[in-house]
Design an enzyme around this catalytic site. Structure first.
Site, PDB file in Angstrom:
ATOM      1  N   ASP A  68     -19.074 -15.529   2.627  1.00 62.59           N
ATOM      2  CA  ASP A  68     -19.279 -16.878   3.159  1.00 62.59           C
ATOM      3  C   ASP A  68     -20.198 -17.663   2.221  1.00 62.59           C
ATOM      4  O   ASP A  68     -20.986 -17.088   1.464  1.00 62.59           O
ATOM      5  CB  ASP A  68     -19.935 -16.808   4.541  1.00 62.59           C
ATOM      6  CG  ASP A  68     -19.053 -16.089   5.548  1.00 62.59           C
ATOM      7  OD1 ASP A  68     -17.826 -16.029   5.328  1.00 62.59           O
ATOM      8  OD2 ASP A  68     -19.609 -15.589   6.542  1.00 62.59           O
TER       9      ASP A  68
HETATM   10  N1  URA Z   1     -19.289 -10.810   7.054  1.00 65.11           N
HETATM   11  C1  URA Z   1     -19.635 -12.090   7.285  1.00 65.11           C
HETATM   12  O1  URA Z   1     -19.821 -12.505   8.419  1.00 65.11           O
HETATM   13  N2  URA Z   1     -19.787 -12.908   6.224  1.00 65.11           N
HETATM   14  C2  URA Z   1     -19.630 -12.498   4.948  1.00 65.11           C
HETATM   15  O2  URA Z   1     -19.806 -13.281   4.028  1.00 65.11           O
HETATM   16  C3  URA Z   1     -19.257 -11.164   4.728  1.00 65.11           C
HETATM   17  C4  URA Z   1     -19.080 -10.336   5.796  1.00 65.11           C
END
Ligand code: URA
Length: 241
Positions: A106
């Protein structure tokens, strides 16, 4: 196979074709001992000795594998109109390759992103069947509760009715808000959705391992390193440690 000299220099030295032609014109390039000033000269890297500034030119590796310590605010895509991408953090010399991030974090997640041009390896690493473990450091809004470990291990349900594969949670004895989580798959926002499902929320997330390869502890946020072959093999290791 014979190829234009400026093209060979561009590929092997990671410079643009224009820069390669300028290096030839400046007399910096020799083929079998003779200085060649024309970028259009046909040369064979396998059969002839090519020197740039007196140093041998060697073929670039077929594929490139880069470990990036992604900062928050950067997106895992090849282009984005608004935010910087992981590719924009790499030096220009890599821009001529067809690099892409193998898997997404993310925008607000930090940590290990593999950037490569090896589609087959990326496919193996990301395939749901491969179950390559990915480990995250997590900071939560509320303290970590003991029962989370059993819920995560059971293969829990998250928002949208999706069922997760069993995951491991490791407590942090020094910080009740911190833990580590190991996933064996990669659903969208998975760590955040798992903690939301148990009534908590993630305030900081960092990926610290893919397969058997840990994020280099001394790699600064935003910095990268090119992986060696022996490290690349570790990316597909399924066992934890
Ligand atoms: N899980 C998440 O919620 N975000 C990420 O970036 C990776 C794994």
């Amino acid at each position: 196979m014979k190829t234009r000299l400026d093209k060979l220099i561009s590929q092997c030295a990671g410079v643009s074709r224009t820069q390669a032609a300028a290096l030839c014109r400046a007399g910096k390039v020799s083929v079998d001992g003779a200085v060649i000033k024309s970028g259009a000269f046909q040369a064979d890297l396998q059969e002839q000795e090519l020197l740039l500034n007196g140093k041998p030119l060697t073929a670039p590796p077929e594929f490139l594998y880069i470990m990036l310590n992604k900062p928050q605010g950067v997106v895992c895509s090849t282009q984005d109109g608004l935010s910087p991408t992981v590719l924009s953090l790499l030096p220009d010399e890599y821009r001529r390759r067809e690099l892409f991030p193998a898997g997404r974090l993310d925008k607000d997640t930090e940590g290990f992103v593999l950037i490569t041009d090896d589609g087959a390896l990326a496919h193996k690493m990301l395939s749901p069947k491969s179950h390559v473990p990915k480990e995250y450091e997590v900071l939560l809004k509320e303290p970590v509760r003991e029962e989370y470990a059993a819920v995560f291990a059971s293969g829990m349900e998250i928002s949208g009715g999706e069922r997760c594969l069993p995951a491991e949670l490791f407590f942090n004895k020094d910080n009740p808000f911190a833990c580590r989580v190991v996933l064996h798959e990669g659903k969208y926002h998975q760590v955040k959705r798992m903690f939301a499902a148990v009534g908590n929320s993630v305030v900081f997330l960092k990926r610290i391992r893919i397969g058997g390869l840990c994020l280099e502890p001394n790699l600064a946020v935003g910095a990268h390193l090119v992986l060696l072959h022996k490290d690349v093999e570790k990316l597909l290791t399924r066992k934890g440690f």
